[in-house]
Write a protein that holds these residues in place. Structure first.
Motif, PDB file in Angstrom:
ATOM      1  N   HIS A  84       0.833  -1.209   0.000  1.00 44.54           N
ATOM      2  CA  HIS A  84       0.000   0.000   0.000  1.00 44.54           C
ATOM      3  C   HIS A  84       0.864   1.254   0.000  1.00 44.54           C
ATOM      4  O   HIS A  84       0.610   2.194  -0.768  1.00 44.54           O
ATOM      5  CB  HIS A  84      -0.917  -0.009   1.229  1.00 44.54           C
ATOM      6  CG  HIS A  84      -1.719   1.245   1.382  1.00 44.54           C
ATOM      7  ND1 HIS A  84      -2.961   1.422   0.813  1.00 44.54           N
ATOM      8  CD2 HIS A  84      -1.448   2.416   2.030  1.00 44.54           C
ATOM      9  CE1 HIS A  84      -3.416   2.623   1.100  1.00 44.54           C
ATOM     10  NE2 HIS A  84      -2.518   3.253   1.844  1.00 44.54           N
ATOM     11  N   GLU A  85       1.884   1.296   0.842  1.00 51.76           N
ATOM     12  CA  GLU A  85       2.748   2.477   0.912  1.00 51.76           C
ATOM     13  C   GLU A  85       3.515   2.654  -0.403  1.00 51.76           C
ATOM     14  O   GLU A  85       3.698   3.788  -0.877  1.00 51.76           O
ATOM     15  CB  GLU A  85       3.730   2.362   2.076  1.00 51.76           C
ATOM     16  CG  GLU A  85       3.075   2.233   3.442  1.00 51.76           C
ATOM     17  CD  GLU A  85       2.064   3.329   3.727  1.00 51.76           C
ATOM     18  OE1 GLU A  85       2.306   4.485   3.319  1.00 51.76           O
ATOM     19  OE2 GLU A  85       1.022   3.037   4.335  1.00 51.76           O
ATOM     20  N   ILE A  86       3.937   1.577  -1.003  1.00 50.23           N
ATOM     21  CA  ILE A  86       4.599   1.666  -2.309  1.00 50.23           C
ATOM     22  C   ILE A  86       3.633   2.252  -3.338  1.00 50.23           C
ATOM     23  O   ILE A  86       4.029   3.034  -4.210  1.00 50.23           O
ATOM     24  CB  ILE A  86       5.111   0.283  -2.740  1.00 50.23           C
ATOM     25  CG1 ILE A  86       6.232  -0.189  -1.803  1.00 50.23           C
ATOM     26  CG2 ILE A  86       5.608   0.309  -4.187  1.00 50.23           C
ATOM     27  CD1 ILE A  86       6.604  -1.648  -1.981  1.00 50.23           C
ATOM     28  N   GLY A  87       2.361   1.883  -3.225  1.00 48.85           N
ATOM     29  CA  GLY A  87       1.355   2.401  -4.148  1.00 48.85           C
ATOM     30  C   GLY A  87       1.248   3.911  -4.114  1.00 48.85           C
ATOM     31  O   GLY A  87       0.971   4.544  -5.141  1.00 48.85           O
ATOM     32  N   THR A 111      -6.898   8.680  -2.269  1.00 48.94           N
ATOM     33  CA  THR A 111      -5.826   7.918  -2.927  1.00 48.94           C
ATOM     34  C   THR A 111      -5.768   6.488  -2.404  1.00 48.94           C
ATOM     35  O   THR A 111      -5.440   5.557  -3.153  1.00 48.94           O
ATOM     36  CB  THR A 111      -4.465   8.609  -2.738  1.00 48.94           C
ATOM     37  OG1 THR A 111      -4.233   8.851  -1.340  1.00 48.94           O
ATOM     38  CG2 THR A 111      -4.431   9.937  -3.488  1.00 48.94           C
ATOM     39  N   ASP A 112      -6.115   6.296  -1.115  1.00 48.36           N
ATOM     40  CA  ASP A 112      -6.149   4.933  -0.567  1.00 48.36           C
ATOM     41  C   ASP A 112      -7.141   4.058  -1.327  1.00 48.36           C
ATOM     42  O   ASP A 112      -6.901   2.860  -1.543  1.00 48.36           O
ATOM     43  CB  ASP A 112      -6.535   4.969   0.910  1.00 48.36           C
ATOM     44  CG  ASP A 112      -5.386   5.381   1.810  1.00 48.36           C
ATOM     45  OD1 ASP A 112      -4.270   5.580   1.298  1.00 48.36           O
ATOM     46  OD2 ASP A 112      -5.608   5.518   3.032  1.00 48.36           O
ATOM     47  N   LEU A 113      -8.268   4.624  -1.730  1.00 40.38           N
ATOM     48  CA  LEU A 113      -9.282   3.851  -2.446  1.00 40.38           C
ATOM     49  C   LEU A 113      -8.729   3.262  -3.738  1.00 40.38           C
ATOM     50  O   LEU A 113      -8.943   2.073  -4.037  1.00 40.38           O
ATOM     51  CB  LEU A 113     -10.493   4.733  -2.744  1.00 40.38           C
ATOM     52  CG  LEU A 113     -11.500   4.927  -1.600  1.00 40.38           C
ATOM     53  CD1 LEU A 113     -12.418   6.101  -1.885  1.00 40.38           C
ATOM     54  CD2 LEU A 113     -12.301   3.651  -1.376  1.00 40.38           C
ATOM     55  N   ASN A 127      -5.934   0.561  -2.746  1.00 39.85           N
ATOM     56  CA  ASN A 127      -6.460  -0.657  -2.117  1.00 39.85           C
ATOM     57  C   ASN A 127      -7.334  -1.466  -3.068  1.00 39.85           C
ATOM     58  O   ASN A 127      -7.318  -2.705  -3.029  1.00 39.85           O
ATOM     59  CB  ASN A 127      -7.253  -0.293  -0.865  1.00 39.85           C
ATOM     60  CG  ASN A 127      -6.362   0.215   0.249  1.00 39.85           C
ATOM     61  OD1 ASN A 127      -5.170  -0.086   0.282  1.00 39.85           O
ATOM     62  ND2 ASN A 127      -6.924   0.991   1.161  1.00 39.85           N
ATOM     63  N   ASP A 128      -8.101  -0.781  -3.904  1.00 41.47           N
ATOM     64  CA  ASP A 128      -8.943  -1.514  -4.849  1.00 41.47           C
ATOM     65  C   ASP A 128      -8.084  -2.326  -5.823  1.00 41.47           C
ATOM     66  O   ASP A 128      -8.400  -3.470  -6.152  1.00 41.47           O
ATOM     67  CB  ASP A 128      -9.840  -0.537  -5.606  1.00 41.47           C
ATOM     68  CG  ASP A 128     -10.880  -1.248  -6.457  1.00 41.47           C
ATOM     69  OD1 ASP A 128     -11.468  -2.233  -5.973  1.00 41.47           O
ATOM     70  OD2 ASP A 128     -11.089  -0.838  -7.618  1.00 41.47           O
ATOM     71  N   GLN A 156      -6.629  -7.063  -8.015  1.00 38.99           N
ATOM     72  CA  GLN A 156      -5.660  -7.533  -8.996  1.00 38.99           C
ATOM     73  C   GLN A 156      -4.510  -8.325  -8.379  1.00 38.99           C
ATOM     74  O   GLN A 156      -3.949  -9.199  -9.034  1.00 38.99           O
ATOM     75  CB  GLN A 156      -5.105  -6.346  -9.786  1.00 38.99           C
ATOM     76  CG  GLN A 156      -6.159  -5.592 -10.580  1.00 38.99           C
ATOM     77  CD  GLN A 156      -5.565  -4.458 -11.395  1.00 38.99           C
ATOM     78  OE1 GLN A 156      -4.379  -4.434 -11.686  1.00 38.99           O
ATOM     79  NE2 GLN A 156      -6.399  -3.500 -11.775  1.00 38.99           N
ATOM     80  N   ALA A 157      -4.133  -7.967  -7.144  1.00 38.45           N
ATOM     81  CA  ALA A 157      -3.018  -8.678  -6.494  1.00 38.45           C
ATOM     82  C   ALA A 157      -3.490  -9.676  -5.443  1.00 38.45           C
ATOM     83  O   ALA A 157      -2.662 -10.368  -4.845  1.00 38.45           O
ATOM     84  CB  ALA A 157      -2.068  -7.663  -5.854  1.00 38.45           C
ATOM     85  N   ASN A 158      -4.819  -9.725  -5.199  1.00 33.12           N
ATOM     86  CA  ASN A 158      -5.397 -10.672  -4.231  1.00 33.12           C
ATOM     87  C   ASN A 158      -4.799 -10.516  -2.833  1.00 33.12           C
ATOM     88  O   ASN A 158      -4.575 -11.509  -2.119  1.00 33.12           O
ATOM     89  CB  ASN A 158      -5.219 -12.126  -4.716  1.00 33.12           C
ATOM     90  CG  ASN A 158      -5.972 -12.391  -6.001  1.00 33.12           C
ATOM     91  OD1 ASN A 158      -7.124 -11.952  -6.158  1.00 33.12           O
ATOM     92  ND2 ASN A 158      -5.326 -13.087  -6.932  1.00 33.12           N
ATOM     93  N   LEU A 159      -4.512  -9.276  -2.456  1.00 28.18           N
ATOM     94  CA  LEU A 159      -4.033  -9.020  -1.099  1.00 28.18           C
ATOM     95  C   LEU A 159      -5.215  -8.812  -0.156  1.00 28.18           C
ATOM     96  O   LEU A 159      -6.326  -8.494  -0.577  1.00 28.18           O
ATOM     97  CB  LEU A 159      -3.104  -7.799  -1.088  1.00 28.18           C
ATOM     98  CG  LEU A 159      -1.835  -7.924  -1.917  1.00 28.18           C
ATOM     99  CD1 LEU A 159      -0.930  -6.718  -1.681  1.00 28.18           C
ATOM    100  CD2 LEU A 159      -1.081  -9.215  -1.607  1.00 28.18           C
ATOM    101  N   ARG A 160      -4.956  -8.943   1.141  1.00 28.31           N
ATOM    102  CA  ARG A 160      -6.032  -8.934   2.141  1.00 28.31           C
ATOM    103  C   ARG A 160      -6.297  -7.520   2.674  1.00 28.31           C
ATOM    104  O   ARG A 160      -6.258  -7.283   3.881  1.00 28.31           O
ATOM    105  CB  ARG A 160      -5.664  -9.867   3.282  1.00 28.31           C
ATOM    106  CG  ARG A 160      -5.405 -11.303   2.864  1.00 28.31           C
ATOM    107  CD  ARG A 160      -4.724 -12.071   3.991  1.00 28.31           C
ATOM    108  NE  ARG A 160      -3.407 -11.511   4.305  1.00 28.31           N
ATOM    109  CZ  ARG A 160      -2.704 -11.820   5.402  1.00 28.31           C
ATOM    110  NH1 ARG A 160      -3.201 -12.666   6.288  1.00 28.31           N
ATOM    111  NH2 ARG A 160      -1.527 -11.278   5.603  1.00 28.31           N
TER     112      ARG A 160
END
Length: 596
Positions: A83-86, A124-126, A129-130, A135-139
């Motif tokens: 998320h932070e990298i995003g 920006t989190d939305l 995270n979406d 797409q990455a199947n993260l939790r």
């Protein structure tokens, strides 16, 4: 001293970093994260409140591991780091985009602009995270479930505030979760509709998130108005402010430009057919040609607007420091080019070496001495040589640039350059920086009342020092500092200096008597003589001031100016509007600081 548990947790999170980078691309490169084992260590990194943050200045990620543990998120290293990298890769990605984003958010949140950093962070989190969830199947949804479990109930028994409930309901729509699975609390048909619009916004503008920023802020605005406790201690969003100070220490270039679609973007998503899917006419937008011209001159922000955006981005600068950056950036497009000159060639040819003389070349070109030295029996075209001549560039003679002695009016009739655009300050910046480019030195004197004077320490070549004086403000009465002119030109200068006055009709106070009883007329004449490069006045006057009928006191001012031009040679330029000072500054700089 880190204990074993701390070391194990840090090692686990550090091992997750390469995989988190690969979530975005196998070519992603960022510096290793700062994994803080204590709150004190996190505080030294600038992290407080949130369990993670980014720094756009050095492309860093910082994580507060004790707070991560407290929130029960130890096992979500991959999700949190990705998320932070995003934020570095997708949104905001850069300091300039963070400034642009906050400008749009603030415009869409009238009277609640202080919440723009929080709204921008949630927005920006939305997008991030979406993408990670689908797409990455993260939790990513599990993180919000954990945050919800650790949140105390609201005093009214209805759960979270409206902002947080709407925000969670947007995620539930995006990820097709059961209603209330993440958000909880009371919700009505209006909130459900807005949550659907919010989810549609994220999907429709997934590849153009900047364009929809104002729409998202407009969607949240009524909930911010109704629920002023949405950011209270009971709300999980306080842990998610990872971009709050993201731009701290970054350069601010480009933040003062107002984009064409910035104002029109502050509309509710229901009025955007791309989001709502409703046919019908959209709200009519004002034609671009009829848009009001801002006092700052075109689509540029006022200094106070720029300051609000920068401070919301985490840029830790005073109003004065922001003003210095503002006027430097506005002046840059109008400066003269850096000087250049061709190097003249010497008139005498210089011998450069030898080359073979061949059959067909002029016979007189043969250098017989060098040819015989190579072979006692010269063979034409084989052992014969000739000299080669060229012209050597001569050393260019440096011209002595004319220094600039500038006096800028800062009385009550002038705008405060730290709040609103001052064209006196802008013109002064254009001329002073152009003079520095030409190699000149500059002295700036800012003046208002009798004892309200600020100046550079003599003639200097320090941009910040010069702009620091130009961007200050007095706002008092009008009384020219005659003593400064007298002291500067008490003796003849080694280098010529041009004297420039930027003011209005109050400039004629320079012809009054000084504190020693000396005539201002005599001091002015001596200053022009000792300076040796003339003087100019750029004054806010009517263009027909020389022939216009006026009140008696103003007529005396005009008569003094005519006398100054006639007897002492002052070059007087009437500037009817302060905005016209910019044209004067460009013309003055070209005339005095571009080499013919």
């Amino acid at each position: 001293m880190k204990n074993d548990a701390d070391t194990v947790l840090i090692d686990r999170w550090r091992a997750a970093w390469p995989e988190a980078l690969a979530v975005w691309s196998k070519f992603t490169r960022l510096r290793d994260p700062s994994l803080c084992a204590s709150r004190v260590e996190a505080g030294k990194q600038g992290l407080s409140g949130s369990f993670a943050m980014i720094r756009l200045l050095d492309q860093s990620v910082v994580v507060d591991l004790p707070l991560v543990t407290e929130l029960g998120l130890d096992d979500y290293a991959l999700e949190i780091l990705a998320h932070e990298i995003g934020h570095h890769i997708l949104a905001p990605g850069s300091a300039s985009d963070q400034f642009r984003l906050l400008a749009r958010m603030r415009r869409a949140l009238p009277t609640l602009e202080q919440h723009a950093p929080m709204v921008a962070n949630l927005y920006t989190d939305l997008f991030i995270n979406d993408r990670l969830q689908r797409q990455a199947n993260l939790r990513m949804a599990d993180i919000y479930r954990k945050l919800r479990q650790g949140k105390a109930p609201a005093p009214d028994g209805k759960g979270s505030g409206g902002v947080w409930t709407l925000y969670m309901r947007i995620y539930e729509n995006l990820w097709q979760l059961e209603k209330g699975e993440l958000g909880g609390g009371h919700a009505d048909e209006r909130l459900d509709t807005d949550a659907w619009l919010g989810a549609r916004l994220i999907r429709v503008y997934a590849n153009d998130w900047m364009l929809a920023a104002g729409r998202f802020a407009t969607l949240l605005l009524p909930y911010l108005v109704e629920d002023t406790d949405a950011l209270g201690d009971i709300d999980p969003s306080r842990y998610l402010q990872d971009t709050r100070d993201a731009a701290r220490g970054c350069q601010t270039y480009g933040a003062q430009q107002i984009e064409d679609d910035e104002e029109d973007g502050a509309i509710h998503p229901v009025h955007d057919k791309r989001i709502s899917g409703l046919d019908g006419e959209e709200p009519a937008a004002e034609p671009a040609a009829e848009a009001p011209v801002r006092s700052g001159g075109g689509q540029l922000r006022e200094p106070f607007e720029l300051g609000d955006i920068l401070k919301a981005s985490g840029v830790d600068l005073s109003d004065h420091e922001i003003a210095i950056r503002y006027y430097r950036e506005r002046a840059l497009p109008h400066l003269v080019a850096f000087p250049s000159r061709p190097a003249p060639e010497s008139p005498e040819p210089q011998m450069e070496g030898l080359e073979p003389w061949e059959i067909g070349d002029p016979l007189e070109d043969i250098d017989w001495l060098q040819s015989v030295m190579q072979s006692p029996r010269p063979v034409p075209g084989v052992t014969t040589v000739r000299r080669v001549y060229g012209r050597e560039p001569a050393r260019a003679t440096d011209a002595v640039p004319v220094d600039l002695d500038m006096y800028v009016d800062s009385s009550g009739s002038m705008p405060n350059p730290q709040a609103h655009t001052s064209f006196l300050t802008l013109a002064g910046a254009v001329i002073a920086l152009s003079a520095l480019r030409a190699g000149a030195k500059v002295q700036v004197t800012l003046w208002s009342g009798k004892n309200e004077v600020m100046l550079t320490p003599g003639f200097v070549r320090d941009e910040d020092m010069i702009l620091g004086v130009l961007t200050e403000f007095f706002g008092g009465g009008t009384c020219f500092p005659i003593h400064r002119l007298r002291q500067t030109y008490a003796a003849k200068r080694e280098r010529p200096a041009h004297i420039l006055m930027i003011s209005d009709d109050g400039i004629t106070t320079m012809f009054d008597q000084d504190e020693l009883g000396n005539s201002g007329w005599d001091i002015s004449a001596k200053a022009l003589s000792q300076g040796g490069a003339g003087g100019t006045m750029a004054l806010n006057l009517a263009r027909d001031w020389e022939g216009a009928a006026s009140h008696q006191w103003l007529q005396q001012t005009y008569d003094d100016l005519k006398r100054a031009r006639r007897e002492q040679g002052w070059d007087i330029h009437a500037v009817e509007r302060y905005e016209d000072l910019l044209d004067f500054a460009r013309a003055f700089s070209r005339r005095h600081y571009i080499q013919p």
